[in-house]
Design a protein around this motif. Structure first.
Motif, short mmCIF file in Angstrom:
data_model
loop_
_atom_site.label_atom_id
_atom_site.label_comp_id
_atom_site.label_asym_id
_atom_site.label_seq_id
_atom_site.Cartn_x
_atom_site.Cartn_y
_atom_site.Cartn_z
N PHE A 31 -55.12 5.64 -1.10
CA PHE A 31 -53.93 6.00 -0.32
C PHE A 31 -52.69 5.86 -1.17
CE2 PHE A 31 -57.08 3.84 2.35
CZ PHE A 31 -57.43 4.88 3.20
N ALA A 32 -51.79 6.82 -1.04
CA ALA A 32 -50.48 6.75 -1.68
C ALA A 32 -49.45 7.12 -0.63
CB ALA A 32 -50.41 7.70 -2.87
N TRP A 33 -48.25 6.52 -0.74
CA TRP A 33 -47.23 6.82 0.25
C TRP A 33 -45.86 6.99 -0.40
CZ3 TRP A 33 -49.74 2.03 0.28
CH2 TRP A 33 -48.99 0.93 -0.14
N THR A 34 -45.05 7.80 0.27
CA THR A 34 -43.62 7.91 0.00
C THR A 34 -42.91 7.34 1.22
OG1 THR A 34 -43.57 10.14 0.92
CG2 THR A 34 -43.92 9.94 -1.46
N VAL A 35 -41.61 7.11 1.10
CA VAL A 35 -40.89 6.52 2.23
C VAL A 35 -39.47 7.06 2.28
CG1 VAL A 35 -40.15 4.46 0.93
CG2 VAL A 35 -40.40 4.33 3.43
N VAL A 36 -38.99 7.24 3.51
CA VAL A 36 -37.60 7.62 3.76
C VAL A 36 -37.00 6.56 4.67
CG1 VAL A 36 -36.05 9.33 4.78
CG2 VAL A 36 -38.08 10.09 3.51
N GLU A 37 -35.88 5.97 4.21
CA GLU A 37 -35.24 4.90 4.99
C GLU A 37 -33.97 5.41 5.65
OE1 GLU A 37 -35.85 0.67 3.20
OE2 GLU A 37 -35.29 1.98 1.53
N SER A 38 -33.72 4.91 6.85
CA SER A 38 -32.50 5.21 7.58
C SER A 38 -31.99 3.91 8.18
CB SER A 38 -32.77 6.24 8.67
OG SER A 38 -31.61 6.46 9.46
N GLY A 39 -30.95 3.36 7.57
CA GLY A 39 -30.40 2.10 8.06
C GLY A 39 -31.23 0.89 7.69
N THR A 40 -32.09 1.04 6.68
CA THR A 40 -32.90 -0.09 6.22
C THR A 40 -32.90 -0.14 4.70
OG1 THR A 40 -34.97 1.18 6.08
CG2 THR A 40 -34.49 0.11 8.19
N SER A 41 -33.34 -1.26 4.15
CA SER A 41 -33.58 -1.39 2.71
C SER A 41 -34.85 -2.19 2.51
CB SER A 41 -32.39 -2.08 2.02
OG SER A 41 -32.26 -3.42 2.49
N GLY A 42 -35.41 -2.09 1.30
CA GLY A 42 -36.60 -2.88 0.96
C GLY A 42 -37.88 -2.08 0.88
N ALA A 43 -37.88 -0.84 1.36
CA ALA A 43 -39.09 -0.03 1.32
C ALA A 43 -39.18 0.70 -0.01
CB ALA A 43 -39.11 0.97 2.47
N SER A 44 -40.40 0.95 -0.47
CA SER A 44 -40.60 1.70 -1.71
C SER A 44 -41.92 2.46 -1.65
CB SER A 44 -40.57 0.77 -2.93
OG SER A 44 -41.61 -0.19 -2.85
N ALA A 45 -41.99 3.55 -2.41
CA ALA A 45 -43.23 4.30 -2.53
C ALA A 45 -44.28 3.42 -3.20
CB ALA A 45 -42.99 5.57 -3.34
N THR B 268 -44.88 8.14 4.61
CA THR B 268 -45.78 9.29 4.66
C THR B 268 -46.97 8.97 3.76
OG1 THR B 268 -43.95 10.81 5.07
CG2 THR B 268 -46.01 11.76 4.25
N VAL B 269 -48.14 8.80 4.37
CA VAL B 269 -49.33 8.30 3.69
C VAL B 269 -50.32 9.45 3.49
CG1 VAL B 269 -51.19 6.61 3.72
CG2 VAL B 269 -49.00 6.08 4.83
N THR B 270 -50.79 9.62 2.24
CA THR B 270 -51.73 10.69 1.91
C THR B 270 -53.03 10.09 1.39
OG1 THR B 270 -49.89 12.15 1.31
CG2 THR B 270 -52.08 12.77 0.52
N PRO B 271 -54.18 10.48 1.99
CA PRO B 271 -55.48 9.99 1.51
C PRO B 271 -56.08 10.95 0.47
CG PRO B 271 -55.82 11.17 3.55
CD PRO B 271 -54.33 11.26 3.24
N THR B 272 -56.79 10.39 -0.51
CA THR B 272 -57.49 11.19 -1.51
C THR B 272 -58.89 10.63 -1.69
OG1 THR B 272 -55.41 11.67 -2.67
CG2 THR B 272 -57.45 12.04 -3.89
N LEU B 273 -59.89 11.52 -1.63
CA LEU B 273 -61.28 11.12 -1.85
C LEU B 273 -61.84 12.03 -2.93
CD1 LEU B 273 -63.60 9.27 -0.90
CD2 LEU B 273 -64.21 11.05 0.75
N GLY B 274 -62.07 11.46 -4.12
CA GLY B 274 -62.47 12.28 -5.26
C GLY B 274 -61.33 13.21 -5.61
N THR B 275 -61.60 14.52 -5.56
CA THR B 275 -60.54 15.50 -5.83
C THR B 275 -59.99 16.10 -4.54
OG1 THR B 275 -62.18 17.26 -6.03
CG2 THR B 275 -61.55 16.13 -8.06
N CYS B 276 -60.46 15.62 -3.40
CA CYS B 276 -60.05 16.19 -2.11
C CYS B 276 -58.92 15.37 -1.50
CB CYS B 276 -61.23 16.25 -1.16
SG CYS B 276 -62.59 17.30 -1.78
#
Length: 195
Positions: free
Chosen positions: A121-135, A158-166
């Protein structure tokens, strides 16, 4: 005639299309194919110079689709060949909990899992009125978030799953961050008379 399939075999992700081009020596043959599926769906018998069909797995493991292609020139039928397509599952991601409300200065606690198991799993993040989050990446999202003002803030992962190349479809996990209340006395000091 001799038949050539390009590629001679292929590995794709569930929900993707095959891309098999058929040629003959000598040129000018027509091509027809039959299909045998094992753990896949979406294939059908057909004819033409290309096999472009969207295949999916029917379970949680890889499956195969075997196209048996026969070339014909005039009344002459050439030797058939098999073109084997391996179809790998595309993962889905689940977040537990799917959303969370925390107090400013505390940590998220989001566990990530996949179907089938084994995805990363890999994620990106968008903050609105917060701090401390990171990809980032991993099997859990544990980050200390702070409200940057007196209003409620959010961090949307926003979390994206990857299994092998899929690569699977991303999901959003919204963390609501409540500001820490501050007690204010009004007035801050007061003089009163005894009695």
């Amino acid at each position: 005639s001799d038949l050539t399939a390009t590629p001679t075999s292929e590995t794709i992700c569930s929900g993707s299309s095959t891309g098999i081009a058929l040629t003959s020596t000598p040129a000018g043959a027509t091509f027809a194919w039959t299909v045998a599926e094992s753990g896949t769906s979406g294939a059908s018998a057909g004819a033409g110079a290309n096999i472009n069909q969207t295949l999916s797995v029917t379970g949680l493991v890889s499956g195969t689709t075997t196209y048996t292609v026969t070339p014909t020139i005039g009344v002459c039928v050439g030797s058939p060949i098999d073109v084997v397509i391996t179809v790998n599952p595309t993962p889905t991601v689940a977040a537990t909990p799917t959303a969370e409300t925390i107090c400013s200065g505390t940590s998220t606690g989001i566990a990530l899992s996949s179907t089938p198991i084994g995805a990363t799993f890999a994620w990106t993040v968008v903050e609105s009125g917060t701090s401390g989050a990171s990809a980032g990446n991993g099997s859990s999202i544990n980050q200390t978030l702070t409200a940057t003002g007196t209003a409620v803030g959010t961090a949307t992962y926003t979390v994206t799953p990857t299994l092998g190349t899929c690569v699977g479809t991303p999901i959003n996990v919204v963390i609501t961050v409540n500001p820490t209340p501050v007690v204010l006395a009004a007035p801050s000091n007061e003089t009163i008379c005894s009695g």
